[in-house]
Write a protein that holds these residues in place. Structure first.
Motif, short mmCIF file in Angstrom:
data_model
loop_
_atom_site.label_atom_id
_atom_site.label_comp_id
_atom_site.label_asym_id
_atom_site.label_seq_id
_atom_site.Cartn_x
_atom_site.Cartn_y
_atom_site.Cartn_z
N ARG A 99 0.81 -1.22 0.00
CA ARG A 99 0.00 0.00 0.00
C ARG A 99 0.85 1.27 0.00
NH1 ARG A 99 -5.28 0.47 3.50
NH2 ARG A 99 -3.94 0.05 5.32
N GLU B 159 2.91 1.99 -2.20
CA GLU B 159 2.92 2.41 -3.60
C GLU B 159 1.50 2.65 -4.14
OE1 GLU B 159 4.51 -0.34 -2.51
OE2 GLU B 159 6.55 0.46 -2.49
N THR B 160 0.52 1.88 -3.67
CA THR B 160 -0.81 1.93 -4.28
C THR B 160 -1.78 2.90 -3.62
OG1 THR B 160 -1.65 0.11 -2.89
CG2 THR B 160 -0.59 -0.49 -4.98
N ASN C 58 -9.81 0.46 -1.42
CA ASN C 58 -8.38 0.26 -1.20
C ASN C 58 -8.09 -0.59 0.03
OD1 ASN C 58 -5.64 1.71 0.13
ND2 ASN C 58 -5.50 1.20 -2.03
N ASN D 47 -7.33 -2.82 -12.87
CA ASN D 47 -7.45 -1.36 -12.73
C ASN D 47 -7.53 -0.68 -14.09
OD1 ASN D 47 -7.51 1.18 -11.59
ND2 ASN D 47 -5.29 1.33 -11.45
#
Length: 621
Positions: free
Chosen positions: A117, A119-120, A233, A352
């Protein structure tokens, strides 16, 4: 002469009460000693944006002040409300075996990198470095932190289940902080994390927490709804949102009046009416690429011809071998002309997918990459009431591409075929049928829409965090290690306060539910000496009657008139106002007003205690 007799009779009648009052002391809550800077200014705009009612009223009533964009100081009255909300939450969570702790707000990046997470999570995270150059973040949530903590402390199945929660500040770098406490950069939140041995036990825990949330919302005293939701997320397999109904809500809920099914618009699954709308039948494509796709004759037609509407996007998949380029699929989503594409549903199905407004905008999403595949997603709205066709590949060998596509795919790696898939890729809307009623009763029950503010979210996480953070336990057989089954459950405390105001206010000001009001009763008095003395005694009687030490306040300000105090009381939103004014001097009666209903009572002194005894909050009995 009559007034003097009235005051003497009042003093004699109240003398016994003063001696027996449970909470009588020299200390009384007084507005004159309280920081509550109310304002008659009509706040309307901030930074060019129109204020929502909660933002205006919390500022005017002196409950908060803005520090900077999206960041607010909570003043004493506002803090009392937050404390009461927190106390209700504490009570209900303790009843299901939850324990309170406190986790740090400055977190190392290590665990976030392990779960991916770091990075995301995007640009909403406040990232920073210490003097040694190590990466840290201000916590937007605590899944990684609490999982790492429990992983170090739990070794055996005998130590589970564990249910721990905290109430603390969270930080998110909102691009457009707005609407006061409804969307800020810093906010107070309750987050609960649960750890179970088996998936079945985790689902039982989930159900227990959802029921506790329902009890919390009921005790808050405002209309609410529970909706099926997307996991977003945070991740996981099961999710519900808790909403307070409000006209200014950012979320749209679709619900069935027959069976009670409720879902967030982003997740809702509806039965599409078989008779197309006028918008669907009259829609015409104006761009070259959509017309080309339509000419391939891969879109089913309903009984009445419906021309498809297209939205385009890009799906990028990194190559397994770093020496190779990532694959880029140009995605076209076809819906009927009256339907919008649901980006979440598309991404759930394929990965995505970044959607663009037009074919021309695709190049921006591609950057230096080139399209290698073409995929067409045909939405249910183009074949209502029919079974979806099977997926298929359509060869484009020898087919000339429109000019808009040629520049995107004109290279040797292009596979020269179109993959066609069918499914639910649209946003539902009012009038769509309830899926539960269709399945269970075979009836078309139209759903209705309502606006709402999300204040809570529950997630069944499974092993999403326990596996990468090695949160395992030794199973009952004493040999194998298994990952813990997790759930996480959030409630926005400051967001709840603002949402309650949105759902409960009028032209005079806030109308607080009694369970969370800063004080349940305010006693206002005129400047006459006899009224001031009487108000002190009224304070003691009402406080004893309510059986609550800190729920009564006396507005004893000497520089303001009785009328000003009453308007302040209506703005602040005390549920009950007791008026000791000129009428008391004439008649000996005390006026009581109810903020929510506007009802008024003129009570003789001996009846005052019984009146408020009948109106104690049940959870204080």
């Amino acid at each position: 002469m009559q007034a003097g007799l009235t005051l003497r009779a009042f003093s004699a009648a109240s003398a016994g009460t003063k001696a027996s009052a449970r909470y009588v002391s020299t200390f009384r809550h007084r507005v004159s000693k309280t920081l509550v800077p109310t304002s008659k200014q009509k706040f309307a705009h901030v930074a060019g944006q129109e204020m929502v009612p909660s933002q205006q009223l919390l500022l005017r009533s002196g409950m908060m002040r803005q520090s900077s964009s999206g960041i607010y100081s909570i003043l004493p009255y506002g803090q009392r409300i937050l404390n009461k909300i927190e106390a209700i939450i504490d009570d209900e969570l303790e009843n299901i075996g939850c324990q309170k702790l406190s986790l740090p707000n400055l977190l190392t990046s290590d665990n976030w990198k392990k779960t991916g997470r770091w990075e995301t999570a995007g640009q909403e995270i406040f990232k920073l470095k210490d003097r040694r150059g190590s990466d840290f973040l201000l916590a937007p949530t605590h899944e990684e932190e609490v999982t790492s903590l429990i992983a170090k402390e739990v070794q055996s199945y005998r130590q589970l289940p564990i249910r721990v929660y905290q109430v603390g500040r969270k930080f998110r770098d909102e691009m457009r902080a707005r609407s006061g406490l409804l969307r800020g950069k810093e906010f107070v939140m309750k987050d609960l994390y649960t750890f179970d041995v088996t998936e079945r036990e985790a689902y039982n825990t989930y159900d227990e927490v959802v029921l506790a949330y329902r009890r919390i919302m009921k005790r808050l005293g405002v209309p609410y709804a529970v909706a099926e939701a997307d996991t977003g997320n945070i991740g996981g397999s099961h999710s519900h949102e808790f909403h307070i109904l409000s006209r200014v809500g950012e979320d749209s809920l679709l619900s069935c009046g027959s069976c009670g099914y409720t879902s967030n618009e982003e997740r809702a699954i509806g039965v599409i009416p078989t008779t197309p709308s006028k918008i669907a039948t009259k829609f015409r494509n104006s761009e070259e690429v959509p017309k080309w796709i339509e000419s391939l004759d891969v879109v089913p037609r309903s009984a009445v011809r419906v021309n498809p509407k297209f939205q385009f996007g890009i799906l990028k998949v990194p190559a397994a071998d770093e020496s190779q380029d990532e694959s880029c699929t140009l995605v076209a989503v076809a819906t009927s002309g009256d339907r919008d594409v649901n980006e979440i549903k598309v991404s759930k199905a394929f990965g995505n997918v970044d959607l663009a407004d037009s074919v021309q905008d695709i190049q921006t999403l591609l950057g230096e990459s080139k399209v290698t595949d073409l995929m067409l997603c045909v939405d249910q709205s183009l074949y209502p009431g029919q079974e979806p066709p099977r997926p298929k590949d359509v060869s484009l060998e020898g087919s000339s591409l429109p000019e808009g596509l040629s520049s995107l795919v004109g290279h040797s790696n292009w596979k020269k075929s179109l993959k066609v898939v069918y499914g639910d890729y649209h946003n539902c809307k009012p009038g769509d049928g309830c899926p539960h009623c269709q399945k269970n009763k075979g009836t078309m029950e139209p759903m209705e829409v309502s606006r709402a503010i999300e204040v809570g979210h529950t997630f069944m996480l499974g092993t999403k965090y326990s596996v990468p953070l090695n949160a395992t336990f030794v199973a009952e057989n004493g040999q194998e290690e298994e990952p813990m089954q997790m759930g996480c459950y959030g409630l926005g405390i400051t967001r709840l306060m603002a949402s309650i105001v949105e759902a409960s206010h009028d032209h005079k000001g806030i109308v607080w539910p009694e369970s969370v009001a800063p004080y349940r009763v305010v006693i206002v008095t005129s400047e006459d000496e006899g009224c001031v003395e009487a108000a002190e005694n009224v304070y003691d009687v009402v406080q004893k009657a309510l059986n609550a030490k800190a729920d009564v306040i006396l507005d004893d300000r000497t520089e303001t008139t009785l009328g000003f105090k009453m308007k302040d009381a209506e703005l602040i939103g005390y549920p009950w106002m007791v008026v000791v004014g000129k009428g008391f001097l004439r008649t000996g009666n005390i006026e009581v007003q109810h903020r929510k209903t506007g009802e008024k009572w003129s009570l003789e002194w001996p009846k005052l205690e019984g009146f408020f005894q009948e109106r104690r909050l049940l959870d204080q009995e």
